[in-house]
Design an enzyme around this catalytic site. Structure first.
Site, PDB file in Angstrom:
ATOM      1  N   LYS A 111       0.823  -1.163  -0.082  1.00 48.59           N
ATOM      2  CA  LYS A 111      -0.005   0.072  -0.022  1.00 48.59           C
ATOM      3  C   LYS A 111       0.722   1.328  -0.041  1.00 48.59           C
ATOM      4  O   LYS A 111       1.788   1.218   0.488  1.00 48.59           O
ATOM      5  CB  LYS A 111      -0.876  -0.048   1.241  1.00 48.59           C
ATOM      6  CG  LYS A 111      -1.907   1.133   1.204  1.00 48.59           C
ATOM      7  CD  LYS A 111      -2.869   1.177   2.481  1.00 48.59           C
ATOM      8  CE  LYS A 111      -3.800   2.285   2.529  1.00 48.59           C
ATOM      9  NZ  LYS A 111      -4.649   2.248   3.608  1.00 48.59           N
ATOM     10  N   SER A 170     -10.227   0.345   6.275  1.00 47.54           N
ATOM     11  CA  SER A 170      -9.463   0.593   5.323  1.00 47.54           C
ATOM     12  C   SER A 170      -8.892  -0.580   4.816  1.00 47.54           C
ATOM     13  O   SER A 170      -8.291  -0.613   3.391  1.00 47.54           O
ATOM     14  CB  SER A 170      -8.484   1.582   5.244  1.00 47.54           C
ATOM     15  OG  SER A 170      -9.062   3.082   5.331  1.00 47.54           O
ATOM     16  N   SER A 185      -9.398   2.817   2.482  1.00 48.05           N
ATOM     17  CA  SER A 185      -8.514   3.547   1.555  1.00 48.05           C
ATOM     18  C   SER A 185      -7.434   2.669   0.964  1.00 48.05           C
ATOM     19  O   SER A 185      -6.813   3.181   0.047  1.00 48.05           O
ATOM     20  CB  SER A 185      -7.868   4.470   2.531  1.00 48.05           C
ATOM     21  OG  SER A 185      -6.903   3.854   3.451  1.00 48.05           O
TER      22      SER A 185
END
Length: 456
Positions: free
Chosen positions: A50, A149, A125
């Site tokens: 990520k 997320s 996210s």
């Protein structure tokens, strides 16, 4: 005297920004190829990181123009652990602007598309991680979770995502939102791969991350996944179902009762306080995010752990020179956080943290009589990506209206996993399994047995 620094142990090049033909879902920020050790648990696994997590020498944008051009000189602890176990890091997965937003459309470069239905949001996210796993472009991905997320994109893309117990996986080298909410964890297509990945990521980080207790024990999760659940006590949380669309609630309830075929005892419980959990989270997140990310440039003061001066510099410079480049989803967070701090001097943050302890006790008490608690991960299926001419209210609602069942467990720290129970109207529906603190194993075991039933 030498300042301590995180190690960078494996050679790499900066990589490259992929073009549209290679990035059809807008889910990659950067592509690279970093090969780890010749032996280890992750040999043969392609891993996405990520883009709020540092990979030395590879650009990191955190989904935001504020950080555009930043290249960290250090590897996050989880990155080193992946490489030490033979994983191959093949790129940075796109995330939303400053990791603020649960839908996945407010990345500064382009909205990430859901591979299941490309006109729908993937969730955020950790949107790129979920989308690339579902598309089969990677085997494993890291995610970070402050309000859902990891679990939101895993749910809406139809993969597995685990928010581990708070502190089980070090957050060292990831951009924080609030030190009491930050979780880093594994995402995968199967429960077994998720369990294996957790074995690699988890464990004490020699004091670099003060979120962690020093006596962490990491079992071999992947070797303790059973075929049956004899005696396991499963609670269906009534309030977690009541807030959901009927098809979502019905699918998850049916899926949970399938566990009875493998010996689980499934009952229903009521915890009225659950419905207030996301409001407690809001009180913590609004001011905590403003203070940690924006006033303190990604680090608070008064904690003993690893600091990253280059990250502080980049964030501080970005806020000073490019604050108008924040997405319209991020700006209201800033306005609310600033208002609460200047007008009420931290009062609501303090009250929310106090109430968070009561919320934790409520779940702890329920888990004395049950091994796991089950509810739908999200109250509705993935909506369509908002149109460019949609109103701010519509875009804000789309970015944060799904966290009622996920956010409470970021406040309390309980391990919480999502697994797909199938599709409704062609879109994935997720079941959330939550367990006792540091009993991530039971969560994985229940998920694995359900997965075997689902895939028969």
């Amino acid at each position: 005297m030498v300042e301590p620094a995180l190690p960078v142990k494996y050679p790499r090049t900066p990589g490259y920004r992929p073009g549209p033909e290679e990035n059809t879902l807008n889910a990659w920020y950067y592509r690279c190829d970093i090969k780890g050790a010749a032996k280890g648990k992750l040999v043969g696994k392609k891993v996405g990181i990520k883009d709020n997590t540092a990979v030395a020498g590879v650009p990191m944008m955190n989904g935001s123009k504020i950080m555009e051009g930043y290249v960290p000189e250090f590897d996050a602890t989880v990155v080193t652990r992946i490489l030490d176990e033979g994983g191959q890091i093949v790129g940075k997965t796109a995330c939303v602007d400053m990791c603020l937003g649960g839908a996945g459309f407010n990345n500064a470069l382009a909205p990430v598309l859901n591979p299941v239905q490309k006109d729908h949001v993937p969730g955020g996210s950790s949107s790129g991680s979920g989308a690339l796993l579902a598309a089969g472009e990677i085997d494993l991905a890291t995610g970070c979770d402050q309000g859902g997320s990891i679990r939101i994109p895993a749910c809406w893309c139809g993969v597995v995502g685990l928010k581990p117990t708070f502190g089980l996986v070090p957050y060292t080298g990831c951009v924080p939102i609030d030190m009491t909410l930050d979780h880093c964890g594994p995402m995968a297509r199967t429960v077994r791969d998720c369990a294996l990945f957790l074995e690699v990521l988890a464990g004490y980080d020699d004091g670099n991350d003060p979120r962690q207790p020093p006596n962490i024990k990491v079992p071999e999760y992947s070797k303790q996944l059973p075929d049956k659940l004899e005696g396991k006590r499963v609670a269906l949380l009534r309030e977690g179902f009541e807030i959901c669309e009927k098809d979502v609630a019905d699918m998850v309830k049916t899926a949970a009762h399938k566990l009875e075929q493998k010996g689980a005892v499934v009952t229903e419980i009521s915890l009225p306080g659950h419905k207030g959990g996301s409001h407690i989270w809001t009180g913590i997140a609004a001011e905590g995010m403003y203070q940690t990310m924006f006033r303190d440039n990604g680090h608070t003061v008064g904690w003993k752990g690893q600091y990253f001066p280059s990250l502080l510099d980049k964030l501080g410079q970005g806020y000073a020179t490019r604050s108008l480049d924040f997405s319209e989803v991020v700006r209201p967070f800033l306005i609310v956080g600033n208002y609460l701090q200047t007008s009420y001097h931290g009062r609501f943050y303090a009250k929310a943290q106090n109430l968070g302890r009561s919320l934790k006790k409520m779940y702890d008490d329920a888990l004395k009589d049950h091994d796991v608690i089950i509810m739908p991960t999200l109250p509705f299926k993935a909506p369509k990506i908002p149109k460019t001419d949609s109103s701010l209210a519509e875009r804000m609602a789309a970015s944060s209206g799904m966290i009622q069942n996920t956010a409470p467990f970021d406040v309390t720290g309980h391990p919480s996993l999502t697994i797909s129970v199938g599709k409704s109207a062609g879109l994935p529906v997720g079941m959330q399994i939550t367990g006792k603190l540091f009993d991530d194993l039971s969560v994985l075991q229940v998920a694995h047995v359900y997965e075997s039933l689902r895939d028969q």
